[in-house]
Design a protein around this motif. Structure first.
Motif, PDB file in Angstrom:
ATOM      1  N   ILE A 190       9.061  78.949  50.873  1.00 34.90           N
ATOM      2  CA  ILE A 190       9.516  79.910  49.984  1.00 34.90           C
ATOM      3  C   ILE A 190       9.646  79.113  48.414  1.00 34.90           C
ATOM      4  O   ILE A 190       9.269  80.065  47.511  1.00 34.90           O
ATOM      5  N   LEU A 191       9.898  77.927  48.411  1.00 34.42           N
ATOM      6  CA  LEU A 191       9.817  77.575  47.107  1.00 34.42           C
ATOM      7  C   LEU A 191       8.628  77.533  46.617  1.00 34.42           C
ATOM      8  O   LEU A 191       8.371  77.728  45.365  1.00 34.42           O
ATOM      9  N   PHE A 192       7.421  77.071  47.257  1.00 41.20           N
ATOM     10  CA  PHE A 192       6.019  77.068  46.914  1.00 41.20           C
ATOM     11  C   PHE A 192       5.644  78.666  46.284  1.00 41.20           C
ATOM     12  O   PHE A 192       5.063  78.510  45.236  1.00 41.20           O
ATOM     13  N   PHE A 193       5.879  79.458  46.791  1.00 42.79           N
ATOM     14  CA  PHE A 193       5.732  80.944  46.528  1.00 42.79           C
ATOM     15  C   PHE A 193       6.438  81.260  45.374  1.00 42.79           C
ATOM     16  O   PHE A 193       6.112  81.808  44.392  1.00 42.79           O
ATOM     17  N   GLY A 213      11.408  70.647  37.045  1.00 45.71           N
ATOM     18  CA  GLY A 213      12.877  70.651  37.208  1.00 45.71           C
ATOM     19  C   GLY A 213      13.178  71.536  38.491  1.00 45.71           C
ATOM     20  O   GLY A 213      14.035  71.307  39.256  1.00 45.71           O
ATOM     21  N   SER A 214      12.370  72.815  38.651  1.00 49.65           N
ATOM     22  CA  SER A 214      12.737  73.619  39.609  1.00 49.65           C
ATOM     23  C   SER A 214      12.064  73.153  41.064  1.00 49.65           C
ATOM     24  O   SER A 214      13.105  73.596  42.128  1.00 49.65           O
ATOM     25  N   VAL A 215      11.078  72.224  41.008  1.00 52.52           N
ATOM     26  CA  VAL A 215      10.720  71.752  42.466  1.00 52.52           C
ATOM     27  C   VAL A 215      11.858  70.901  42.968  1.00 52.52           C
ATOM     28  O   VAL A 215      12.351  70.564  43.962  1.00 52.52           O
ATOM     29  N   LEU A 216      12.392  69.897  41.829  1.00 56.08           N
ATOM     30  CA  LEU A 216      13.104  68.971  42.208  1.00 56.08           C
ATOM     31  C   LEU A 216      14.430  69.542  42.832  1.00 56.08           C
ATOM     32  O   LEU A 216      15.242  69.291  43.878  1.00 56.08           O
ATOM     33  N   ILE A 217      15.063  70.523  42.342  1.00 58.14           N
ATOM     34  CA  ILE A 217      16.413  71.390  42.763  1.00 58.14           C
ATOM     35  C   ILE A 217      15.832  71.894  44.067  1.00 58.14           C
ATOM     36  O   ILE A 217      16.765  71.691  44.878  1.00 58.14           O
ATOM     37  N   GLY A 218      14.719  72.704  43.863  1.00 66.43           N
ATOM     38  CA  GLY A 218      14.600  73.583  45.280  1.00 66.43           C
ATOM     39  C   GLY A 218      14.192  72.738  46.534  1.00 66.43           C
ATOM     40  O   GLY A 218      14.650  72.708  47.611  1.00 66.43           O
ATOM     41  N   PHE A 220      15.242  69.047  46.822  1.00 67.53           N
ATOM     42  CA  PHE A 220      16.518  68.260  47.188  1.00 67.53           C
ATOM     43  C   PHE A 220      17.603  68.936  47.562  1.00 67.53           C
ATOM     44  O   PHE A 220      18.458  68.394  48.225  1.00 67.53           O
ATOM     45  N   ALA A 221      17.915  70.160  46.705  1.00 69.34           N
ATOM     46  CA  ALA A 221      19.297  71.008  47.198  1.00 69.34           C
ATOM     47  C   ALA A 221      18.980  71.534  48.583  1.00 69.34           C
ATOM     48  O   ALA A 221      19.970  71.498  49.441  1.00 69.34           O
ATOM     49  N   SER A 222      17.654  71.706  49.086  1.00 69.69           N
ATOM     50  CA  SER A 222      17.332  72.548  50.242  1.00 69.69           C
ATOM     51  C   SER A 222      17.611  71.173  51.281  1.00 69.69           C
ATOM     52  O   SER A 222      18.337  71.407  52.465  1.00 69.69           O
ATOM     53  N   ARG A 223      17.221  70.056  51.133  1.00 72.52           N
ATOM     54  CA  ARG A 223      17.382  68.951  51.828  1.00 72.52           C
ATOM     55  C   ARG A 223      18.653  68.536  52.069  1.00 72.52           C
ATOM     56  O   ARG A 223      19.271  68.351  53.151  1.00 72.52           O
ATOM     57  N   PHE A 224      19.568  68.602  50.773  1.00 70.57           N
ATOM     58  CA  PHE A 224      21.139  68.243  51.023  1.00 70.57           C
ATOM     59  C   PHE A 224      21.738  69.003  51.887  1.00 70.57           C
ATOM     60  O   PHE A 224      22.603  68.569  52.830  1.00 70.57           O
ATOM     61  N   PHE A 225      21.695  70.394  51.988  1.00 67.85           N
ATOM     62  CA  PHE A 225      22.349  71.379  52.753  1.00 67.85           C
ATOM     63  C   PHE A 225      21.657  71.482  53.920  1.00 67.85           C
ATOM     64  O   PHE A 225      22.587  71.579  55.276  1.00 67.85           O
ATOM     65  N   ILE A 226      20.554  71.254  54.205  1.00 68.85           N
ATOM     66  CA  ILE A 226      19.895  71.054  55.712  1.00 68.85           C
ATOM     67  C   ILE A 226      20.573  69.868  56.627  1.00 68.85           C
ATOM     68  O   ILE A 226      20.455  69.921  57.810  1.00 68.85           O
ATOM     69  N   GLU A 227      20.728  69.007  55.724  1.00 75.51           N
ATOM     70  CA  GLU A 227      21.170  67.531  56.336  1.00 75.51           C
ATOM     71  C   GLU A 227      22.358  67.906  57.136  1.00 75.51           C
ATOM     72  O   GLU A 227      22.634  67.205  58.233  1.00 75.51           O
ATOM     73  N   SER A 249      19.439  62.465  47.540  1.00 80.32           N
ATOM     74  CA  SER A 249      19.016  63.817  47.045  1.00 80.32           C
ATOM     75  C   SER A 249      19.672  63.988  45.737  1.00 80.32           C
ATOM     76  O   SER A 249      19.355  64.731  44.840  1.00 80.32           O
ATOM     77  N   ILE A 250      21.088  63.522  45.365  1.00 81.40           N
ATOM     78  CA  ILE A 250      21.933  63.844  44.645  1.00 81.40           C
ATOM     79  C   ILE A 250      21.137  63.553  43.043  1.00 81.40           C
ATOM     80  O   ILE A 250      21.189  64.221  42.401  1.00 81.40           O
ATOM     81  N   PRO A 251      20.824  62.273  43.043  1.00 86.76           N
ATOM     82  CA  PRO A 251      20.165  61.874  41.711  1.00 86.76           C
ATOM     83  C   PRO A 251      19.048  63.038  41.305  1.00 86.76           C
ATOM     84  O   PRO A 251      18.629  63.463  40.164  1.00 86.76           O
ATOM     85  N   PHE A 252      18.189  63.362  42.207  1.00 82.95           N
ATOM     86  CA  PHE A 252      17.057  64.289  41.785  1.00 82.95           C
ATOM     87  C   PHE A 252      17.605  65.655  41.670  1.00 82.95           C
ATOM     88  O   PHE A 252      16.912  66.369  40.765  1.00 82.95           O
ATOM     89  N   ILE A 253      18.842  66.169  42.181  1.00 81.96           N
ATOM     90  CA  ILE A 253      19.182  67.383  41.893  1.00 81.96           C
ATOM     91  C   ILE A 253      19.725  67.502  40.455  1.00 81.96           C
ATOM     92  O   ILE A 253      19.616  68.297  39.664  1.00 81.96           O
ATOM     93  N   ILE A 254      20.377  66.268  39.959  1.00 76.38           N
ATOM     94  CA  ILE A 254      21.106  66.016  38.844  1.00 76.38           C
ATOM     95  C   ILE A 254      19.806  66.103  37.705  1.00 76.38           C
ATOM     96  O   ILE A 254      19.755  66.694  36.807  1.00 76.38           O
ATOM     97  N   MET A 255      18.864  65.333  38.014  1.00 78.02           N
ATOM     98  CA  MET A 255      17.444  65.361  37.111  1.00 78.02           C
ATOM     99  C   MET A 255      16.794  66.650  37.074  1.00 78.02           C
ATOM    100  O   MET A 255      16.538  67.171  35.942  1.00 78.02           O
ATOM    101  N   GLY A 256      16.749  67.278  38.159  1.00 81.79           N
ATOM    102  CA  GLY A 256      16.210  68.717  38.115  1.00 81.79           C
ATOM    103  C   GLY A 256      16.812  69.812  37.160  1.00 81.79           C
ATOM    104  O   GLY A 256      16.446  70.387  36.353  1.00 81.79           O
TER     105      GLY A 256
END
Length: 281
Positions: A190-193, A213-218, A220-227, A249-256
Protein backbone atom coordinates in the motif's frame (compact mmCIF):
# COMPACT_ATOMS: atom_id res chain seq x y z
CA UNK A 1 -14.29 -22.23 15.25
CA UNK A 2 -12.49 -25.50 14.57
CA UNK A 3 -8.89 -25.97 13.64
CA UNK A 4 -9.98 -27.07 10.16
CA UNK A 5 -11.04 -23.48 9.44
CA UNK A 6 -7.48 -22.20 9.70
CA UNK A 7 -4.79 -22.21 7.02
CA UNK A 8 -2.19 -24.92 7.51
CA UNK A 9 1.12 -23.51 6.30
CA UNK A 10 4.18 -25.63 5.68
CA UNK A 11 5.82 -24.83 2.30
CA UNK A 12 9.28 -26.03 1.38
CA UNK A 13 11.54 -22.93 1.59
CA UNK A 14 13.51 -24.35 -1.33
CA UNK A 15 11.96 -23.64 -4.72
CA UNK A 16 14.19 -26.10 -6.59
CA UNK A 17 17.78 -27.30 -6.68
CA UNK A 18 20.34 -28.01 -9.38
CA UNK A 19 22.92 -30.31 -7.89
CA UNK A 20 24.61 -28.52 -4.98
CA UNK A 21 22.92 -25.21 -5.86
CA UNK A 22 19.50 -24.55 -4.37
CA UNK A 23 17.13 -21.71 -5.16
CA UNK A 24 15.13 -20.58 -2.12
CA UNK A 25 12.10 -18.34 -2.00
CA UNK A 26 13.91 -16.00 0.38
CA UNK A 27 16.74 -15.46 -2.08
CA UNK A 28 14.22 -15.10 -4.89
CA UNK A 29 12.51 -12.30 -2.97
CA UNK A 30 15.78 -10.34 -2.98
CA UNK A 31 16.30 -11.02 -6.69
CA UNK A 32 12.80 -9.79 -7.50
CA UNK A 33 13.42 -6.72 -5.35
CA UNK A 34 16.52 -5.90 -7.36
CA UNK A 35 14.87 -6.44 -10.75
CA UNK A 36 11.80 -4.37 -9.89
CA UNK A 37 13.98 -1.62 -8.43
CA UNK A 38 16.03 -1.57 -11.63
CA UNK A 39 12.86 -1.16 -13.71
CA UNK A 40 11.37 1.55 -11.48
CA UNK A 41 14.54 3.62 -11.27
CA UNK A 42 14.97 3.38 -15.05
CA UNK A 43 11.45 4.79 -15.54
CA UNK A 44 11.94 7.59 -13.02
CA UNK A 45 15.35 8.59 -14.35
CA UNK A 46 14.03 8.59 -17.92
CA UNK A 47 11.11 10.77 -16.85
CA UNK A 48 13.43 13.26 -15.14
CA UNK A 49 16.13 13.05 -17.83
CA UNK A 50 18.71 11.68 -15.42
CA UNK A 51 21.64 9.72 -16.92
CA UNK A 52 20.74 6.06 -16.48
CA UNK A 53 24.43 5.31 -15.90
CA UNK A 54 23.78 6.76 -12.47
CA UNK A 55 20.89 4.38 -11.98
CA UNK A 56 22.46 0.98 -12.42
CA UNK A 57 25.56 1.95 -10.43
CA UNK A 58 23.38 3.21 -7.61
CA UNK A 59 21.27 0.04 -7.61
CA UNK A 60 24.25 -2.29 -7.45
CA UNK A 61 25.80 -0.27 -4.64
CA UNK A 62 22.51 -0.06 -2.74
CA UNK A 63 21.73 -3.76 -3.12
CA UNK A 64 25.17 -4.70 -1.78
CA UNK A 65 24.76 -2.35 1.21
CA UNK A 66 21.27 -3.71 1.94
CA UNK A 67 22.64 -7.26 2.13
CA UNK A 68 25.59 -6.24 4.31
CA UNK A 69 23.61 -3.85 6.53
CA UNK A 70 20.65 -6.20 6.94
CA UNK A 71 22.87 -9.10 7.88
CA UNK A 72 25.03 -7.14 10.32
CA UNK A 73 21.90 -5.60 11.83
CA UNK A 74 20.51 -9.05 12.58
CA UNK A 75 23.85 -10.24 13.95
CA UNK A 76 24.46 -7.29 16.28
CA UNK A 77 20.90 -6.25 17.19
CA UNK A 78 19.41 -9.69 17.74
CA UNK A 79 21.87 -12.62 17.93
CA UNK A 80 25.34 -11.38 18.85
CA UNK A 81 25.43 -13.84 21.75
CA UNK A 82 25.33 -16.65 19.15
CA UNK A 83 27.39 -15.19 16.31
CA UNK A 84 30.16 -14.01 18.63
CA UNK A 85 30.96 -17.72 18.96
CA UNK A 86 30.22 -18.59 15.30
CA UNK A 87 31.88 -15.78 13.37
CA UNK A 88 32.11 -17.66 10.08
CA UNK A 89 28.30 -18.02 9.98
CA UNK A 90 27.88 -14.24 9.83
CA UNK A 91 28.55 -14.48 6.08
CA UNK A 92 25.84 -17.12 5.53
CA UNK A 93 23.05 -14.61 4.87
CA UNK A 94 21.29 -17.03 2.49
CA UNK A 95 20.17 -19.05 5.51
CA UNK A 96 18.00 -16.15 6.64
CA UNK A 97 18.51 -13.62 9.37
CA UNK A 98 18.26 -10.07 8.04
CA UNK A 99 17.18 -6.99 10.01
CA UNK A 100 15.22 -4.26 8.22
CA UNK A 101 16.74 -1.59 10.48
CA UNK A 102 20.25 -2.67 9.48
CA UNK A 103 19.16 -2.70 5.83
CA UNK A 104 17.84 0.86 6.21
CA UNK A 105 21.19 1.99 7.58
CA UNK A 106 22.87 0.20 4.69
CA UNK A 107 20.73 2.17 2.24
CA UNK A 108 21.73 5.44 3.89
CA UNK A 109 25.43 4.53 3.65
CA UNK A 110 25.00 3.53 0.00
CA UNK A 111 23.24 6.78 -0.85
CA UNK A 112 25.92 8.88 0.84
CA UNK A 113 28.64 7.15 -1.19
CA UNK A 114 26.48 7.35 -4.32
CA UNK A 115 25.84 11.06 -3.90
CA UNK A 116 29.46 11.91 -3.15
CA UNK A 117 31.15 9.71 -5.76
CA UNK A 118 28.70 9.33 -8.65
CA UNK A 119 26.00 12.00 -8.95
CA UNK A 120 27.42 14.87 -6.87
CA UNK A 121 23.80 15.73 -6.08
CA UNK A 122 22.37 16.24 -2.60
CA UNK A 123 21.85 13.16 -0.45
CA UNK A 124 18.12 13.88 -0.18
CA UNK A 125 17.86 13.98 -3.98
CA UNK A 126 19.17 10.42 -4.08
CA UNK A 127 17.14 9.21 -1.09
CA UNK A 128 13.88 10.33 -2.69
CA UNK A 129 14.59 8.14 -5.71
CA UNK A 130 15.64 5.19 -3.56
CA UNK A 131 12.57 5.37 -1.32
CA UNK A 132 9.97 4.09 -3.78
CA UNK A 133 11.72 0.80 -4.74
CA UNK A 134 12.51 0.18 -1.07
CA UNK A 135 8.81 -0.02 -0.20
CA UNK A 136 8.17 -2.66 -2.87
CA UNK A 137 11.30 -4.56 -1.86
CA UNK A 138 10.02 -4.69 1.72
CA UNK A 139 6.86 -6.38 0.45
CA UNK A 140 8.81 -9.05 -1.45
CA UNK A 141 11.12 -9.76 1.48
CA UNK A 142 8.27 -10.26 3.93
CA UNK A 143 6.72 -12.72 1.48
CA UNK A 144 10.08 -14.50 1.54
CA UNK A 145 9.82 -14.63 5.34
CA UNK A 146 6.36 -16.16 4.95
CA UNK A 147 7.75 -18.92 2.72
CA UNK A 148 10.42 -19.56 5.38
CA UNK A 149 7.75 -19.76 8.11
CA UNK A 150 9.68 -17.20 10.15
CA UNK A 151 8.78 -13.95 11.96
CA UNK A 152 5.46 -15.52 12.90
CA UNK A 153 2.59 -13.87 14.74
CA UNK A 154 1.08 -14.44 18.15
CA UNK A 155 -1.65 -16.97 18.84
CA UNK A 156 -5.10 -15.85 17.72
CA UNK A 157 -8.54 -17.10 16.72
CA UNK A 158 -9.13 -14.76 13.77
CA UNK A 159 -10.56 -16.60 10.73
CA UNK A 160 -7.48 -15.89 8.59
CA UNK A 161 -5.02 -17.35 11.13
CA UNK A 162 -2.19 -19.60 9.92
CA UNK A 163 -0.89 -22.75 11.56
CA UNK A 164 2.88 -22.58 10.93
CA UNK A 165 3.55 -26.28 11.39
CA UNK A 166 7.03 -25.99 9.88
CA UNK A 167 8.18 -23.09 12.06
CA UNK A 168 11.15 -23.64 14.34
CA UNK A 169 11.41 -22.72 17.98
CA UNK A 170 7.73 -22.70 18.95
CA UNK A 171 6.17 -25.05 21.48
CA UNK A 172 2.98 -25.86 19.57
CA UNK A 173 3.23 -25.30 15.80
CA UNK A 174 -0.45 -26.24 15.35
CA UNK A 175 -1.58 -23.17 17.29
CA UNK A 176 -3.34 -20.68 14.95
CA UNK A 177 -1.32 -17.48 14.66
CA UNK A 178 -1.43 -14.06 13.06
CA UNK A 179 0.21 -14.11 9.59
CA UNK A 180 2.31 -11.10 10.59
CA UNK A 181 4.47 -11.43 7.48
CA UNK A 182 1.39 -10.81 5.32
CA UNK A 183 0.36 -7.83 7.45
CA UNK A 184 3.71 -6.18 6.78
CA UNK A 185 3.77 -7.20 3.12
CA UNK A 186 0.35 -5.62 2.53
CA UNK A 187 1.33 -2.48 4.47
CA UNK A 188 4.46 -2.02 2.35
CA UNK A 189 2.56 -2.69 -0.87
CA UNK A 190 0.00 0.00 0.00
CA UNK A 191 2.85 2.36 0.87
CA UNK A 192 4.46 1.62 -2.51
CA UNK A 193 1.30 2.66 -4.37
CA UNK A 194 1.02 5.81 -2.26
CA UNK A 195 4.62 6.74 -3.07
CA UNK A 196 4.06 6.05 -6.77
CA UNK A 197 1.07 8.39 -6.70
CA UNK A 198 3.14 11.04 -4.92
CA UNK A 199 5.90 10.82 -7.50
CA UNK A 200 3.82 10.69 -10.70
CA UNK A 201 0.75 12.80 -9.83
CA UNK A 202 1.90 15.42 -7.31
CA UNK A 203 4.80 17.84 -6.90
CA UNK A 204 6.28 15.73 -4.08
CA UNK A 205 9.54 15.11 -5.93
CA UNK A 206 10.07 18.88 -6.08
CA UNK A 207 10.12 18.97 -2.27
CA UNK A 208 13.36 17.21 -1.41
CA UNK A 209 13.01 14.80 1.49
CA UNK A 210 9.21 14.47 1.32
CA UNK A 211 9.17 11.06 -0.36
CA UNK A 212 12.07 9.84 1.77
CA UNK A 213 10.39 11.00 4.98
CA UNK A 214 7.14 9.35 3.89
CA UNK A 215 8.79 5.98 3.32
CA UNK A 216 10.52 6.12 6.72
CA UNK A 217 7.23 6.74 8.52
CA UNK A 218 5.30 4.30 6.34
CA UNK A 219 7.70 1.42 6.83
CA UNK A 220 8.71 1.88 10.44
CA UNK A 221 5.34 3.00 11.83
CA UNK A 222 3.83 -0.10 10.20
CA UNK A 223 6.61 -2.20 11.67
CA UNK A 224 6.11 -0.64 15.12
CA UNK A 225 2.38 -1.46 15.31
CA UNK A 226 2.55 -4.87 13.63
CA UNK A 227 5.16 -5.94 16.19
CA UNK A 228 2.31 -6.11 18.73
CA UNK A 229 0.95 -9.06 16.71
CA UNK A 230 4.31 -10.88 16.44
CA UNK A 231 6.10 -13.32 18.64
CA UNK A 232 9.36 -11.92 19.98
CA UNK A 233 12.27 -13.02 17.81
CA UNK A 234 14.74 -13.44 20.66
CA UNK A 235 14.47 -14.58 24.27
CA UNK A 236 15.95 -11.36 25.68
CA UNK A 237 12.87 -9.47 24.43
CA UNK A 238 10.54 -11.28 26.82
CA UNK A 239 9.27 -8.90 29.50
CA UNK A 240 10.21 -5.77 27.55
CA UNK A 241 7.49 -3.14 27.18
CA UNK A 242 8.60 -2.59 23.57
CA UNK A 243 10.64 -5.19 21.73
CA UNK A 244 13.87 -4.55 19.84
CA UNK A 245 12.12 -4.04 16.51
CA UNK A 246 9.92 -1.33 18.01
CA UNK A 247 12.75 0.42 19.81
CA UNK A 248 14.83 0.51 16.64
CA UNK A 249 11.85 1.86 14.66
CA UNK A 250 11.36 4.95 16.81
CA UNK A 251 14.44 6.88 15.58
CA UNK A 252 13.44 6.25 11.96
CA UNK A 253 9.90 7.50 12.60
CA UNK A 254 11.28 10.66 14.22
CA UNK A 255 13.67 11.16 11.30
CA UNK A 256 10.85 10.70 8.79
CA UNK A 257 8.68 13.23 10.61
CA UNK A 258 11.53 15.75 10.57
CA UNK A 259 12.08 15.43 6.82
CA UNK A 260 8.37 15.68 6.01
CA UNK A 261 7.95 18.85 8.09
CA UNK A 262 11.13 20.27 6.59
CA UNK A 263 9.96 19.57 3.05
CA UNK A 264 6.48 21.01 3.60
CA UNK A 265 7.79 24.22 5.17
CA UNK A 266 10.08 24.91 2.24
CA UNK A 267 8.62 26.10 -1.08
CA UNK A 268 8.70 23.55 -3.90
CA UNK A 269 11.67 23.88 -6.21
CA UNK A 270 12.15 22.96 -9.82
CA UNK A 271 14.04 19.90 -10.87
CA UNK A 272 17.60 19.76 -9.62
CA UNK A 273 19.92 20.86 -12.46
CA UNK A 274 22.04 17.95 -13.57
CA UNK A 275 25.67 18.57 -14.58
CA UNK A 276 26.88 17.28 -17.92
CA UNK A 277 29.50 14.82 -16.82
CA UNK A 278 30.05 11.08 -16.54
CA UNK A 279 31.79 9.63 -13.54
CA UNK A 280 32.77 6.09 -12.79
CA UNK A 281 32.57 4.27 -9.52
Amino acid sequence: MTLLAYITWNPDPELFSLGPVSIRYYGLSYALSFLCSFYLVEKMFKNDRVPFEWGYKGLILTFACIIIGGRLGHVFFYEWSYYSWHLTEILMFWRGGMASHGAALGIVVAVIVYSRCITHQSILWSLDYAAIPVALAGCFIRLGNLMNSEIIGKATDVPWAFRFIGARGIADPWTPRHPAQLYEAFAYLILFFILMYMYWYTNARKRQGLIFGSVLIGIFASRFFIEFFKENQEAFEEGMLLNMGQLLSIPFIIMGTFYIIRAIKRPPSGKVPLPDFHTTL
